[in-house]
Design an enzyme around this catalytic site. Structure first.
Site, PDB file in Angstrom:
ATOM      1  N   CYS A 107     -32.240 -22.020 -63.464  1.00  0.00           N
ATOM      2  CA  CYS A 107     -31.704 -22.688 -64.352  1.00  0.00           C
ATOM      3  C   CYS A 107     -31.570 -24.154 -64.537  1.00  0.00           C
ATOM      4  O   CYS A 107     -31.262 -25.103 -64.864  1.00  0.00           O
ATOM      5  CB  CYS A 107     -30.527 -22.558 -65.186  1.00  0.00           C
ATOM      6  SG  CYS A 107     -29.466 -21.329 -63.869  1.00  0.00           S
ATOM      7  N   GLU A 154     -24.815 -19.721 -71.480  1.00  0.00           N
ATOM      8  CA  GLU A 154     -24.966 -20.085 -69.984  1.00  0.00           C
ATOM      9  C   GLU A 154     -26.105 -19.988 -70.239  1.00  0.00           C
ATOM     10  O   GLU A 154     -27.466 -19.864 -70.107  1.00  0.00           O
ATOM     11  CB  GLU A 154     -24.817 -19.150 -68.845  1.00  0.00           C
ATOM     12  CG  GLU A 154     -23.136 -19.045 -68.361  1.00  0.00           C
ATOM     13  CD  GLU A 154     -22.590 -19.394 -67.871  1.00  0.00           C
ATOM     14  OE1 GLU A 154     -23.654 -21.070 -67.506  1.00  0.00           O
ATOM     15  OE2 GLU A 154     -21.298 -19.869 -67.896  1.00  0.00           O
TER      16      GLU A 154
HETATM   17  P1  NAD Z   1     -34.086 -15.657 -73.215  1.00  0.00           P
HETATM   18  O1  NAD Z   1     -33.526 -16.807 -73.563  1.00  0.00           O
HETATM   19  O2  NAD Z   1     -35.282 -15.345 -73.882  1.00  0.00           O
HETATM   20  O3  NAD Z   1     -33.328 -14.430 -72.813  1.00  0.00           O
HETATM   21  C1  NAD Z   1     -32.100 -13.949 -72.590  1.00  0.00           C
HETATM   22  C2  NAD Z   1     -32.324 -12.833 -73.125  1.00  0.00           C
HETATM   23  O4  NAD Z   1     -31.691 -12.957 -74.735  1.00  0.00           O
HETATM   24  C3  NAD Z   1     -33.159 -11.398 -72.695  1.00  0.00           C
HETATM   25  O5  NAD Z   1     -32.001 -10.139 -72.240  1.00  0.00           O
HETATM   26  C4  NAD Z   1     -33.513 -11.273 -74.041  1.00  0.00           C
HETATM   27  O6  NAD Z   1     -33.564  -9.609 -73.803  1.00  0.00           O
HETATM   28  C5  NAD Z   1     -32.988 -11.680 -74.607  1.00  0.00           C
HETATM   29  N1  NAD Z   1     -33.342 -12.200 -76.483  1.00  0.00           N
HETATM   30  C6  NAD Z   1     -34.894 -12.272 -76.365  1.00  0.00           C
HETATM   31  N2  NAD Z   1     -34.947 -13.528 -77.045  1.00  0.00           N
HETATM   32  C7  NAD Z   1     -33.590 -12.686 -78.103  1.00  0.00           C
HETATM   33  C8  NAD Z   1     -33.337 -12.176 -79.639  1.00  0.00           C
HETATM   34  N3  NAD Z   1     -34.545 -13.319 -80.738  1.00  0.00           N
HETATM   35  N4  NAD Z   1     -32.011 -12.286 -80.236  1.00  0.00           N
HETATM   36  C9  NAD Z   1     -31.744 -11.377 -79.020  1.00  0.00           C
HETATM   37  N5  NAD Z   1     -32.017 -11.482 -77.695  1.00  0.00           N
HETATM   38  C10 NAD Z   1     -32.979 -12.043 -77.671  1.00  0.00           C
HETATM   39  O7  NAD Z   1     -33.896 -16.599 -71.672  1.00  0.00           O
HETATM   40  P2  NAD Z   1     -35.016 -16.719 -70.365  1.00  0.00           P
HETATM   41  O8  NAD Z   1     -36.497 -16.461 -70.480  1.00  0.00           O
HETATM   42  O9  NAD Z   1     -34.870 -15.040 -70.197  1.00  0.00           O
HETATM   43  O10 NAD Z   1     -34.741 -17.342 -69.180  1.00  0.00           O
HETATM   44  C11 NAD Z   1     -34.867 -18.655 -69.305  1.00  0.00           C
HETATM   45  C12 NAD Z   1     -34.329 -19.510 -70.169  1.00  0.00           C
HETATM   46  O11 NAD Z   1     -32.811 -18.873 -69.027  1.00  0.00           O
HETATM   47  C13 NAD Z   1     -33.730 -21.134 -69.016  1.00  0.00           C
HETATM   48  O12 NAD Z   1     -33.370 -21.798 -70.360  1.00  0.00           O
HETATM   49  C14 NAD Z   1     -33.083 -20.757 -67.921  1.00  0.00           C
HETATM   50  O13 NAD Z   1     -32.289 -22.489 -67.947  1.00  0.00           O
HETATM   51  C15 NAD Z   1     -32.172 -20.594 -68.644  1.00  0.00           C
HETATM   52  N6  NAD Z   1     -31.109 -19.361 -67.769  1.00  0.00           N
HETATM   53  C16 NAD Z   1     -29.643 -20.180 -67.573  1.00  0.00           C
HETATM   54  C17 NAD Z   1     -29.094 -19.520 -66.418  1.00  0.00           C
HETATM   55  C18 NAD Z   1     -27.513 -20.539 -66.492  1.00  0.00           C
HETATM   56  O14 NAD Z   1     -26.823 -19.972 -66.042  1.00  0.00           O
HETATM   57  N7  NAD Z   1     -27.046 -21.888 -67.836  1.00  0.00           N
HETATM   58  C19 NAD Z   1     -29.974 -18.863 -65.852  1.00  0.00           C
HETATM   59  C20 NAD Z   1     -30.571 -18.616 -65.737  1.00  0.00           C
HETATM   60  C21 NAD Z   1     -30.992 -19.469 -66.570  1.00  0.00           C
END
Ligand code: NAD
Length: 450
Positions: A241, A207
């Site tokens: 998002c 997602e």
């Molecule tokens: P992110 O990708 O930075 O982090 C998400 C999760 O991944 C966190 O739990 C984090 O600890 C983990 N993570 C971060 N870096 C990692 C790595 N290198 N390896 C493994 N895990 C890692 O996302 P964010 O900044 O928390 O959220 C914002 C993003 O999420 C935006 O792009 C938004 O559009 C998207 N989003 C999508 C939805 C949806 O339903 N499609 C909902 C909310 C947010």
């Protein structure tokens, strides 16, 4: 991590999660826990993101309570094997789809709705009879702490467990051969998750995000459009998002529309008490770099001490500007203009497929064209965000905004394996398909299979 996973696998193999009674009890326990922790959650969400009580309740707590209510009510029906039709040549046979749990699943959440985006998939995982390890975002530590307490103090770790930590912890989890990984977050990290999962052939749901367009044409009710766009963009300070990333307005209405956007925004957030804050300094700085102060139309305020950026509208924006190079994910709303809808459609076809798209238009042909020609996860005509609140609708992305969809029954299906099978009686066993093959047999089969 591996030990925890092994415990969960053993629990899953004990078959306890398979019964309706077990799953229903767990969902009811989760509902009670959420109700009992409501104040703690409201406080934590305020601490992490300055979420107002209203936003925190509607978009996080109330959202999942409603989902739980519906899932508990429907679970028995969803779990029932579905009888389907059987081809006539399969004599004495009946066909079914059985919904089996996947096993042990990993749910990784982002920071923007740090409670809802962990619990909503969890509801589907429990309903479908899985055990689960949850990894909430470390960027919202207060909510992470409540989630950890709420789940880990009340469920057997062999069934449900919250794991906290930074990237290293997630990397460790990603090395394990889960039965499914459900990831919500950025496209960049989604790629990392997909790659890691592929090493163990673990199926994933991603997602992700993207730049969700909003188009306003000359037939739209501008005041209502401005209100609905400002609502969708500035809720949670733009950290949503499916928030409208930018607005494309027809050039003939631009001068009328931009002041309306400013007017409704001022009405909504006069004192910024109910307005969210940017999650951390890194994102505050990133957003300030995207902002071109010269092109701000109306008010703009910011406070680095508080990671506060006021709702800010930018005009005369083009695809060359910094603000159009990445998902904004903050309270900056660029306004672009167009003269011809064909040009917008042609251009959007060349961009990454976004998670959402919104169109404000009374014109049926325009509605049909945009909906039939463009690819995006989901969206709304003459509204923003509201498609996410209808649990009958599958919620998910396409292309770079992810794959797999959930909510309501779609969540149950996502966390289940649809085991198709046939059941035949011993009553009669005509040798139609058995060798040695005769000419008569072949002629008969050819009459059926054509
Ligand atoms: P992110 O990708 O930075 O982090 C998400 C999760 O991944 C966190 O739990 C984090 O600890 C983990 N993570 C971060 N870096 C990692 C790595 N290198 N390896 C493994 N895990 C890692 O996302 P964010 O900044 O928390 O959220 C914002 C993003 O999420 C935006 O792009 C938004 O559009 C998207 N989003 C999508 C939805 C949806 O339903 N499609 C909902 C909310 C947010």
């Amino acid at each position: 991590m591996q030990q925890l996973f092994d415990q969960q696998q053993a629990f899953f193999r004990s078959n306890q999660t398979r019964s309706y009674a077990f799953r229903k009890t767990q969902l009811e326990t989760l509902r009670k826990l959420i109700r009992d922790h409501e104040q703690e959650l409201l406080d934590a969400l305020h601490q992490d993101l300055h979420k107002s009580r209203f936003e925190a309740y509607t978009t996080e707590i109330g959202f999942v309570l409603q989902s739980l209510k519906r899932t508990i009510r429907k679970l028995k029906k969803w779990m029932k094997p579905k009888k389907v039709k059987t081809p006539i040549y399969q004599l004495n046979t009946k066909s079914y789809i059985q919904y089996d749990p996947l096993g042990t699943v990993l749910i990784i959440g982002p920071y923007n709705y740090p409670f809802q985006l962990v619990i909503e998939p969890l509801i589907g995982a429990i309903a479908a009879g899985n055990t689960a390890i949850l990894k909430p975002s470390e960027m919202t530590p207060a909510t992470e702490a409540v989630l950890k307490r709420m789940i880990n103090d009340n469920f057997d770790p062999a069934y449900l467990h919250v794991v906290t930590g930074d990237v290293q912890v997630t990397q460790e989890l990603l090395a394990i051969k889960f039965d499914h990984i459900f990831f919500t977050g950025s496209t960049r990290v989604g790629q990392i998750v997909y790659e890691a999962a592929s090493r163990n052939l673990v199926p994933v749901t991603l997602e992700l995000g993207g730049k969700s367009p909003t188009i306003v044409d000359a037939t739209a009710d501008l005041e209502i459009a401005a209100r609905r766009i400002a609502f969708g963009k500035f809720i949670n300070a733009g950290q949503t998002c499916i928030a409208p990333d930018y607005v494309y307005v027809h050039s003939s209405i631009r001068d009328a529309f931009v002041p309306l956007l400013n007017k409704v925004t001022k009405q909504f957030y006069d004192h910024y008490d109910d307005f969210g804050r940017i999650v951390n300094k890194r994102h505050f700085n990133r957003l300030m770099r995207l902002l071109d102060q010269e092109r701000v139309a109306g008010a703009h305020e910011n406070d680095p001490e508080e990671n506060f950026i006021s709702p800010t509208i930018m005009t005369d924006v083009t695809w060359e500007d910094d603000v159009m190079q990445e998902e904004i994910f903050g309270p900056i709303l660029p306004v672009l203009t167009y003269d011809n809808l064909d040009d917008v459609i042609d251009l959007l076809k060349t961009k990454d497929k976004p998670l959402a798209l919104y169109l404000f238009s009374k014109d049926k042909t325009t509605q049909q064209r945009v909906w039939n020609e463009l690819q995006f996860g989901g969206g709304a005509i003459n509204d923003t965000l509201m498609h996410i609140t209808n649990h009958h609708l599958p919620f998910g992305g396409v292309g770079n905004s992810g794959f797999g969809a959930y909510h309501g029954k779609h969540s149950f299906d996502l966390f289940s394996q649809q085991k198709g099978y046939t059941k035949r009686s011993f009553l009669w066993d005509p040798p139609i398909a058995y060798p040695p093959y005769t000419k008569r047999q072949e002629a008969f089969i050819r009459k059926i299979l054509k």
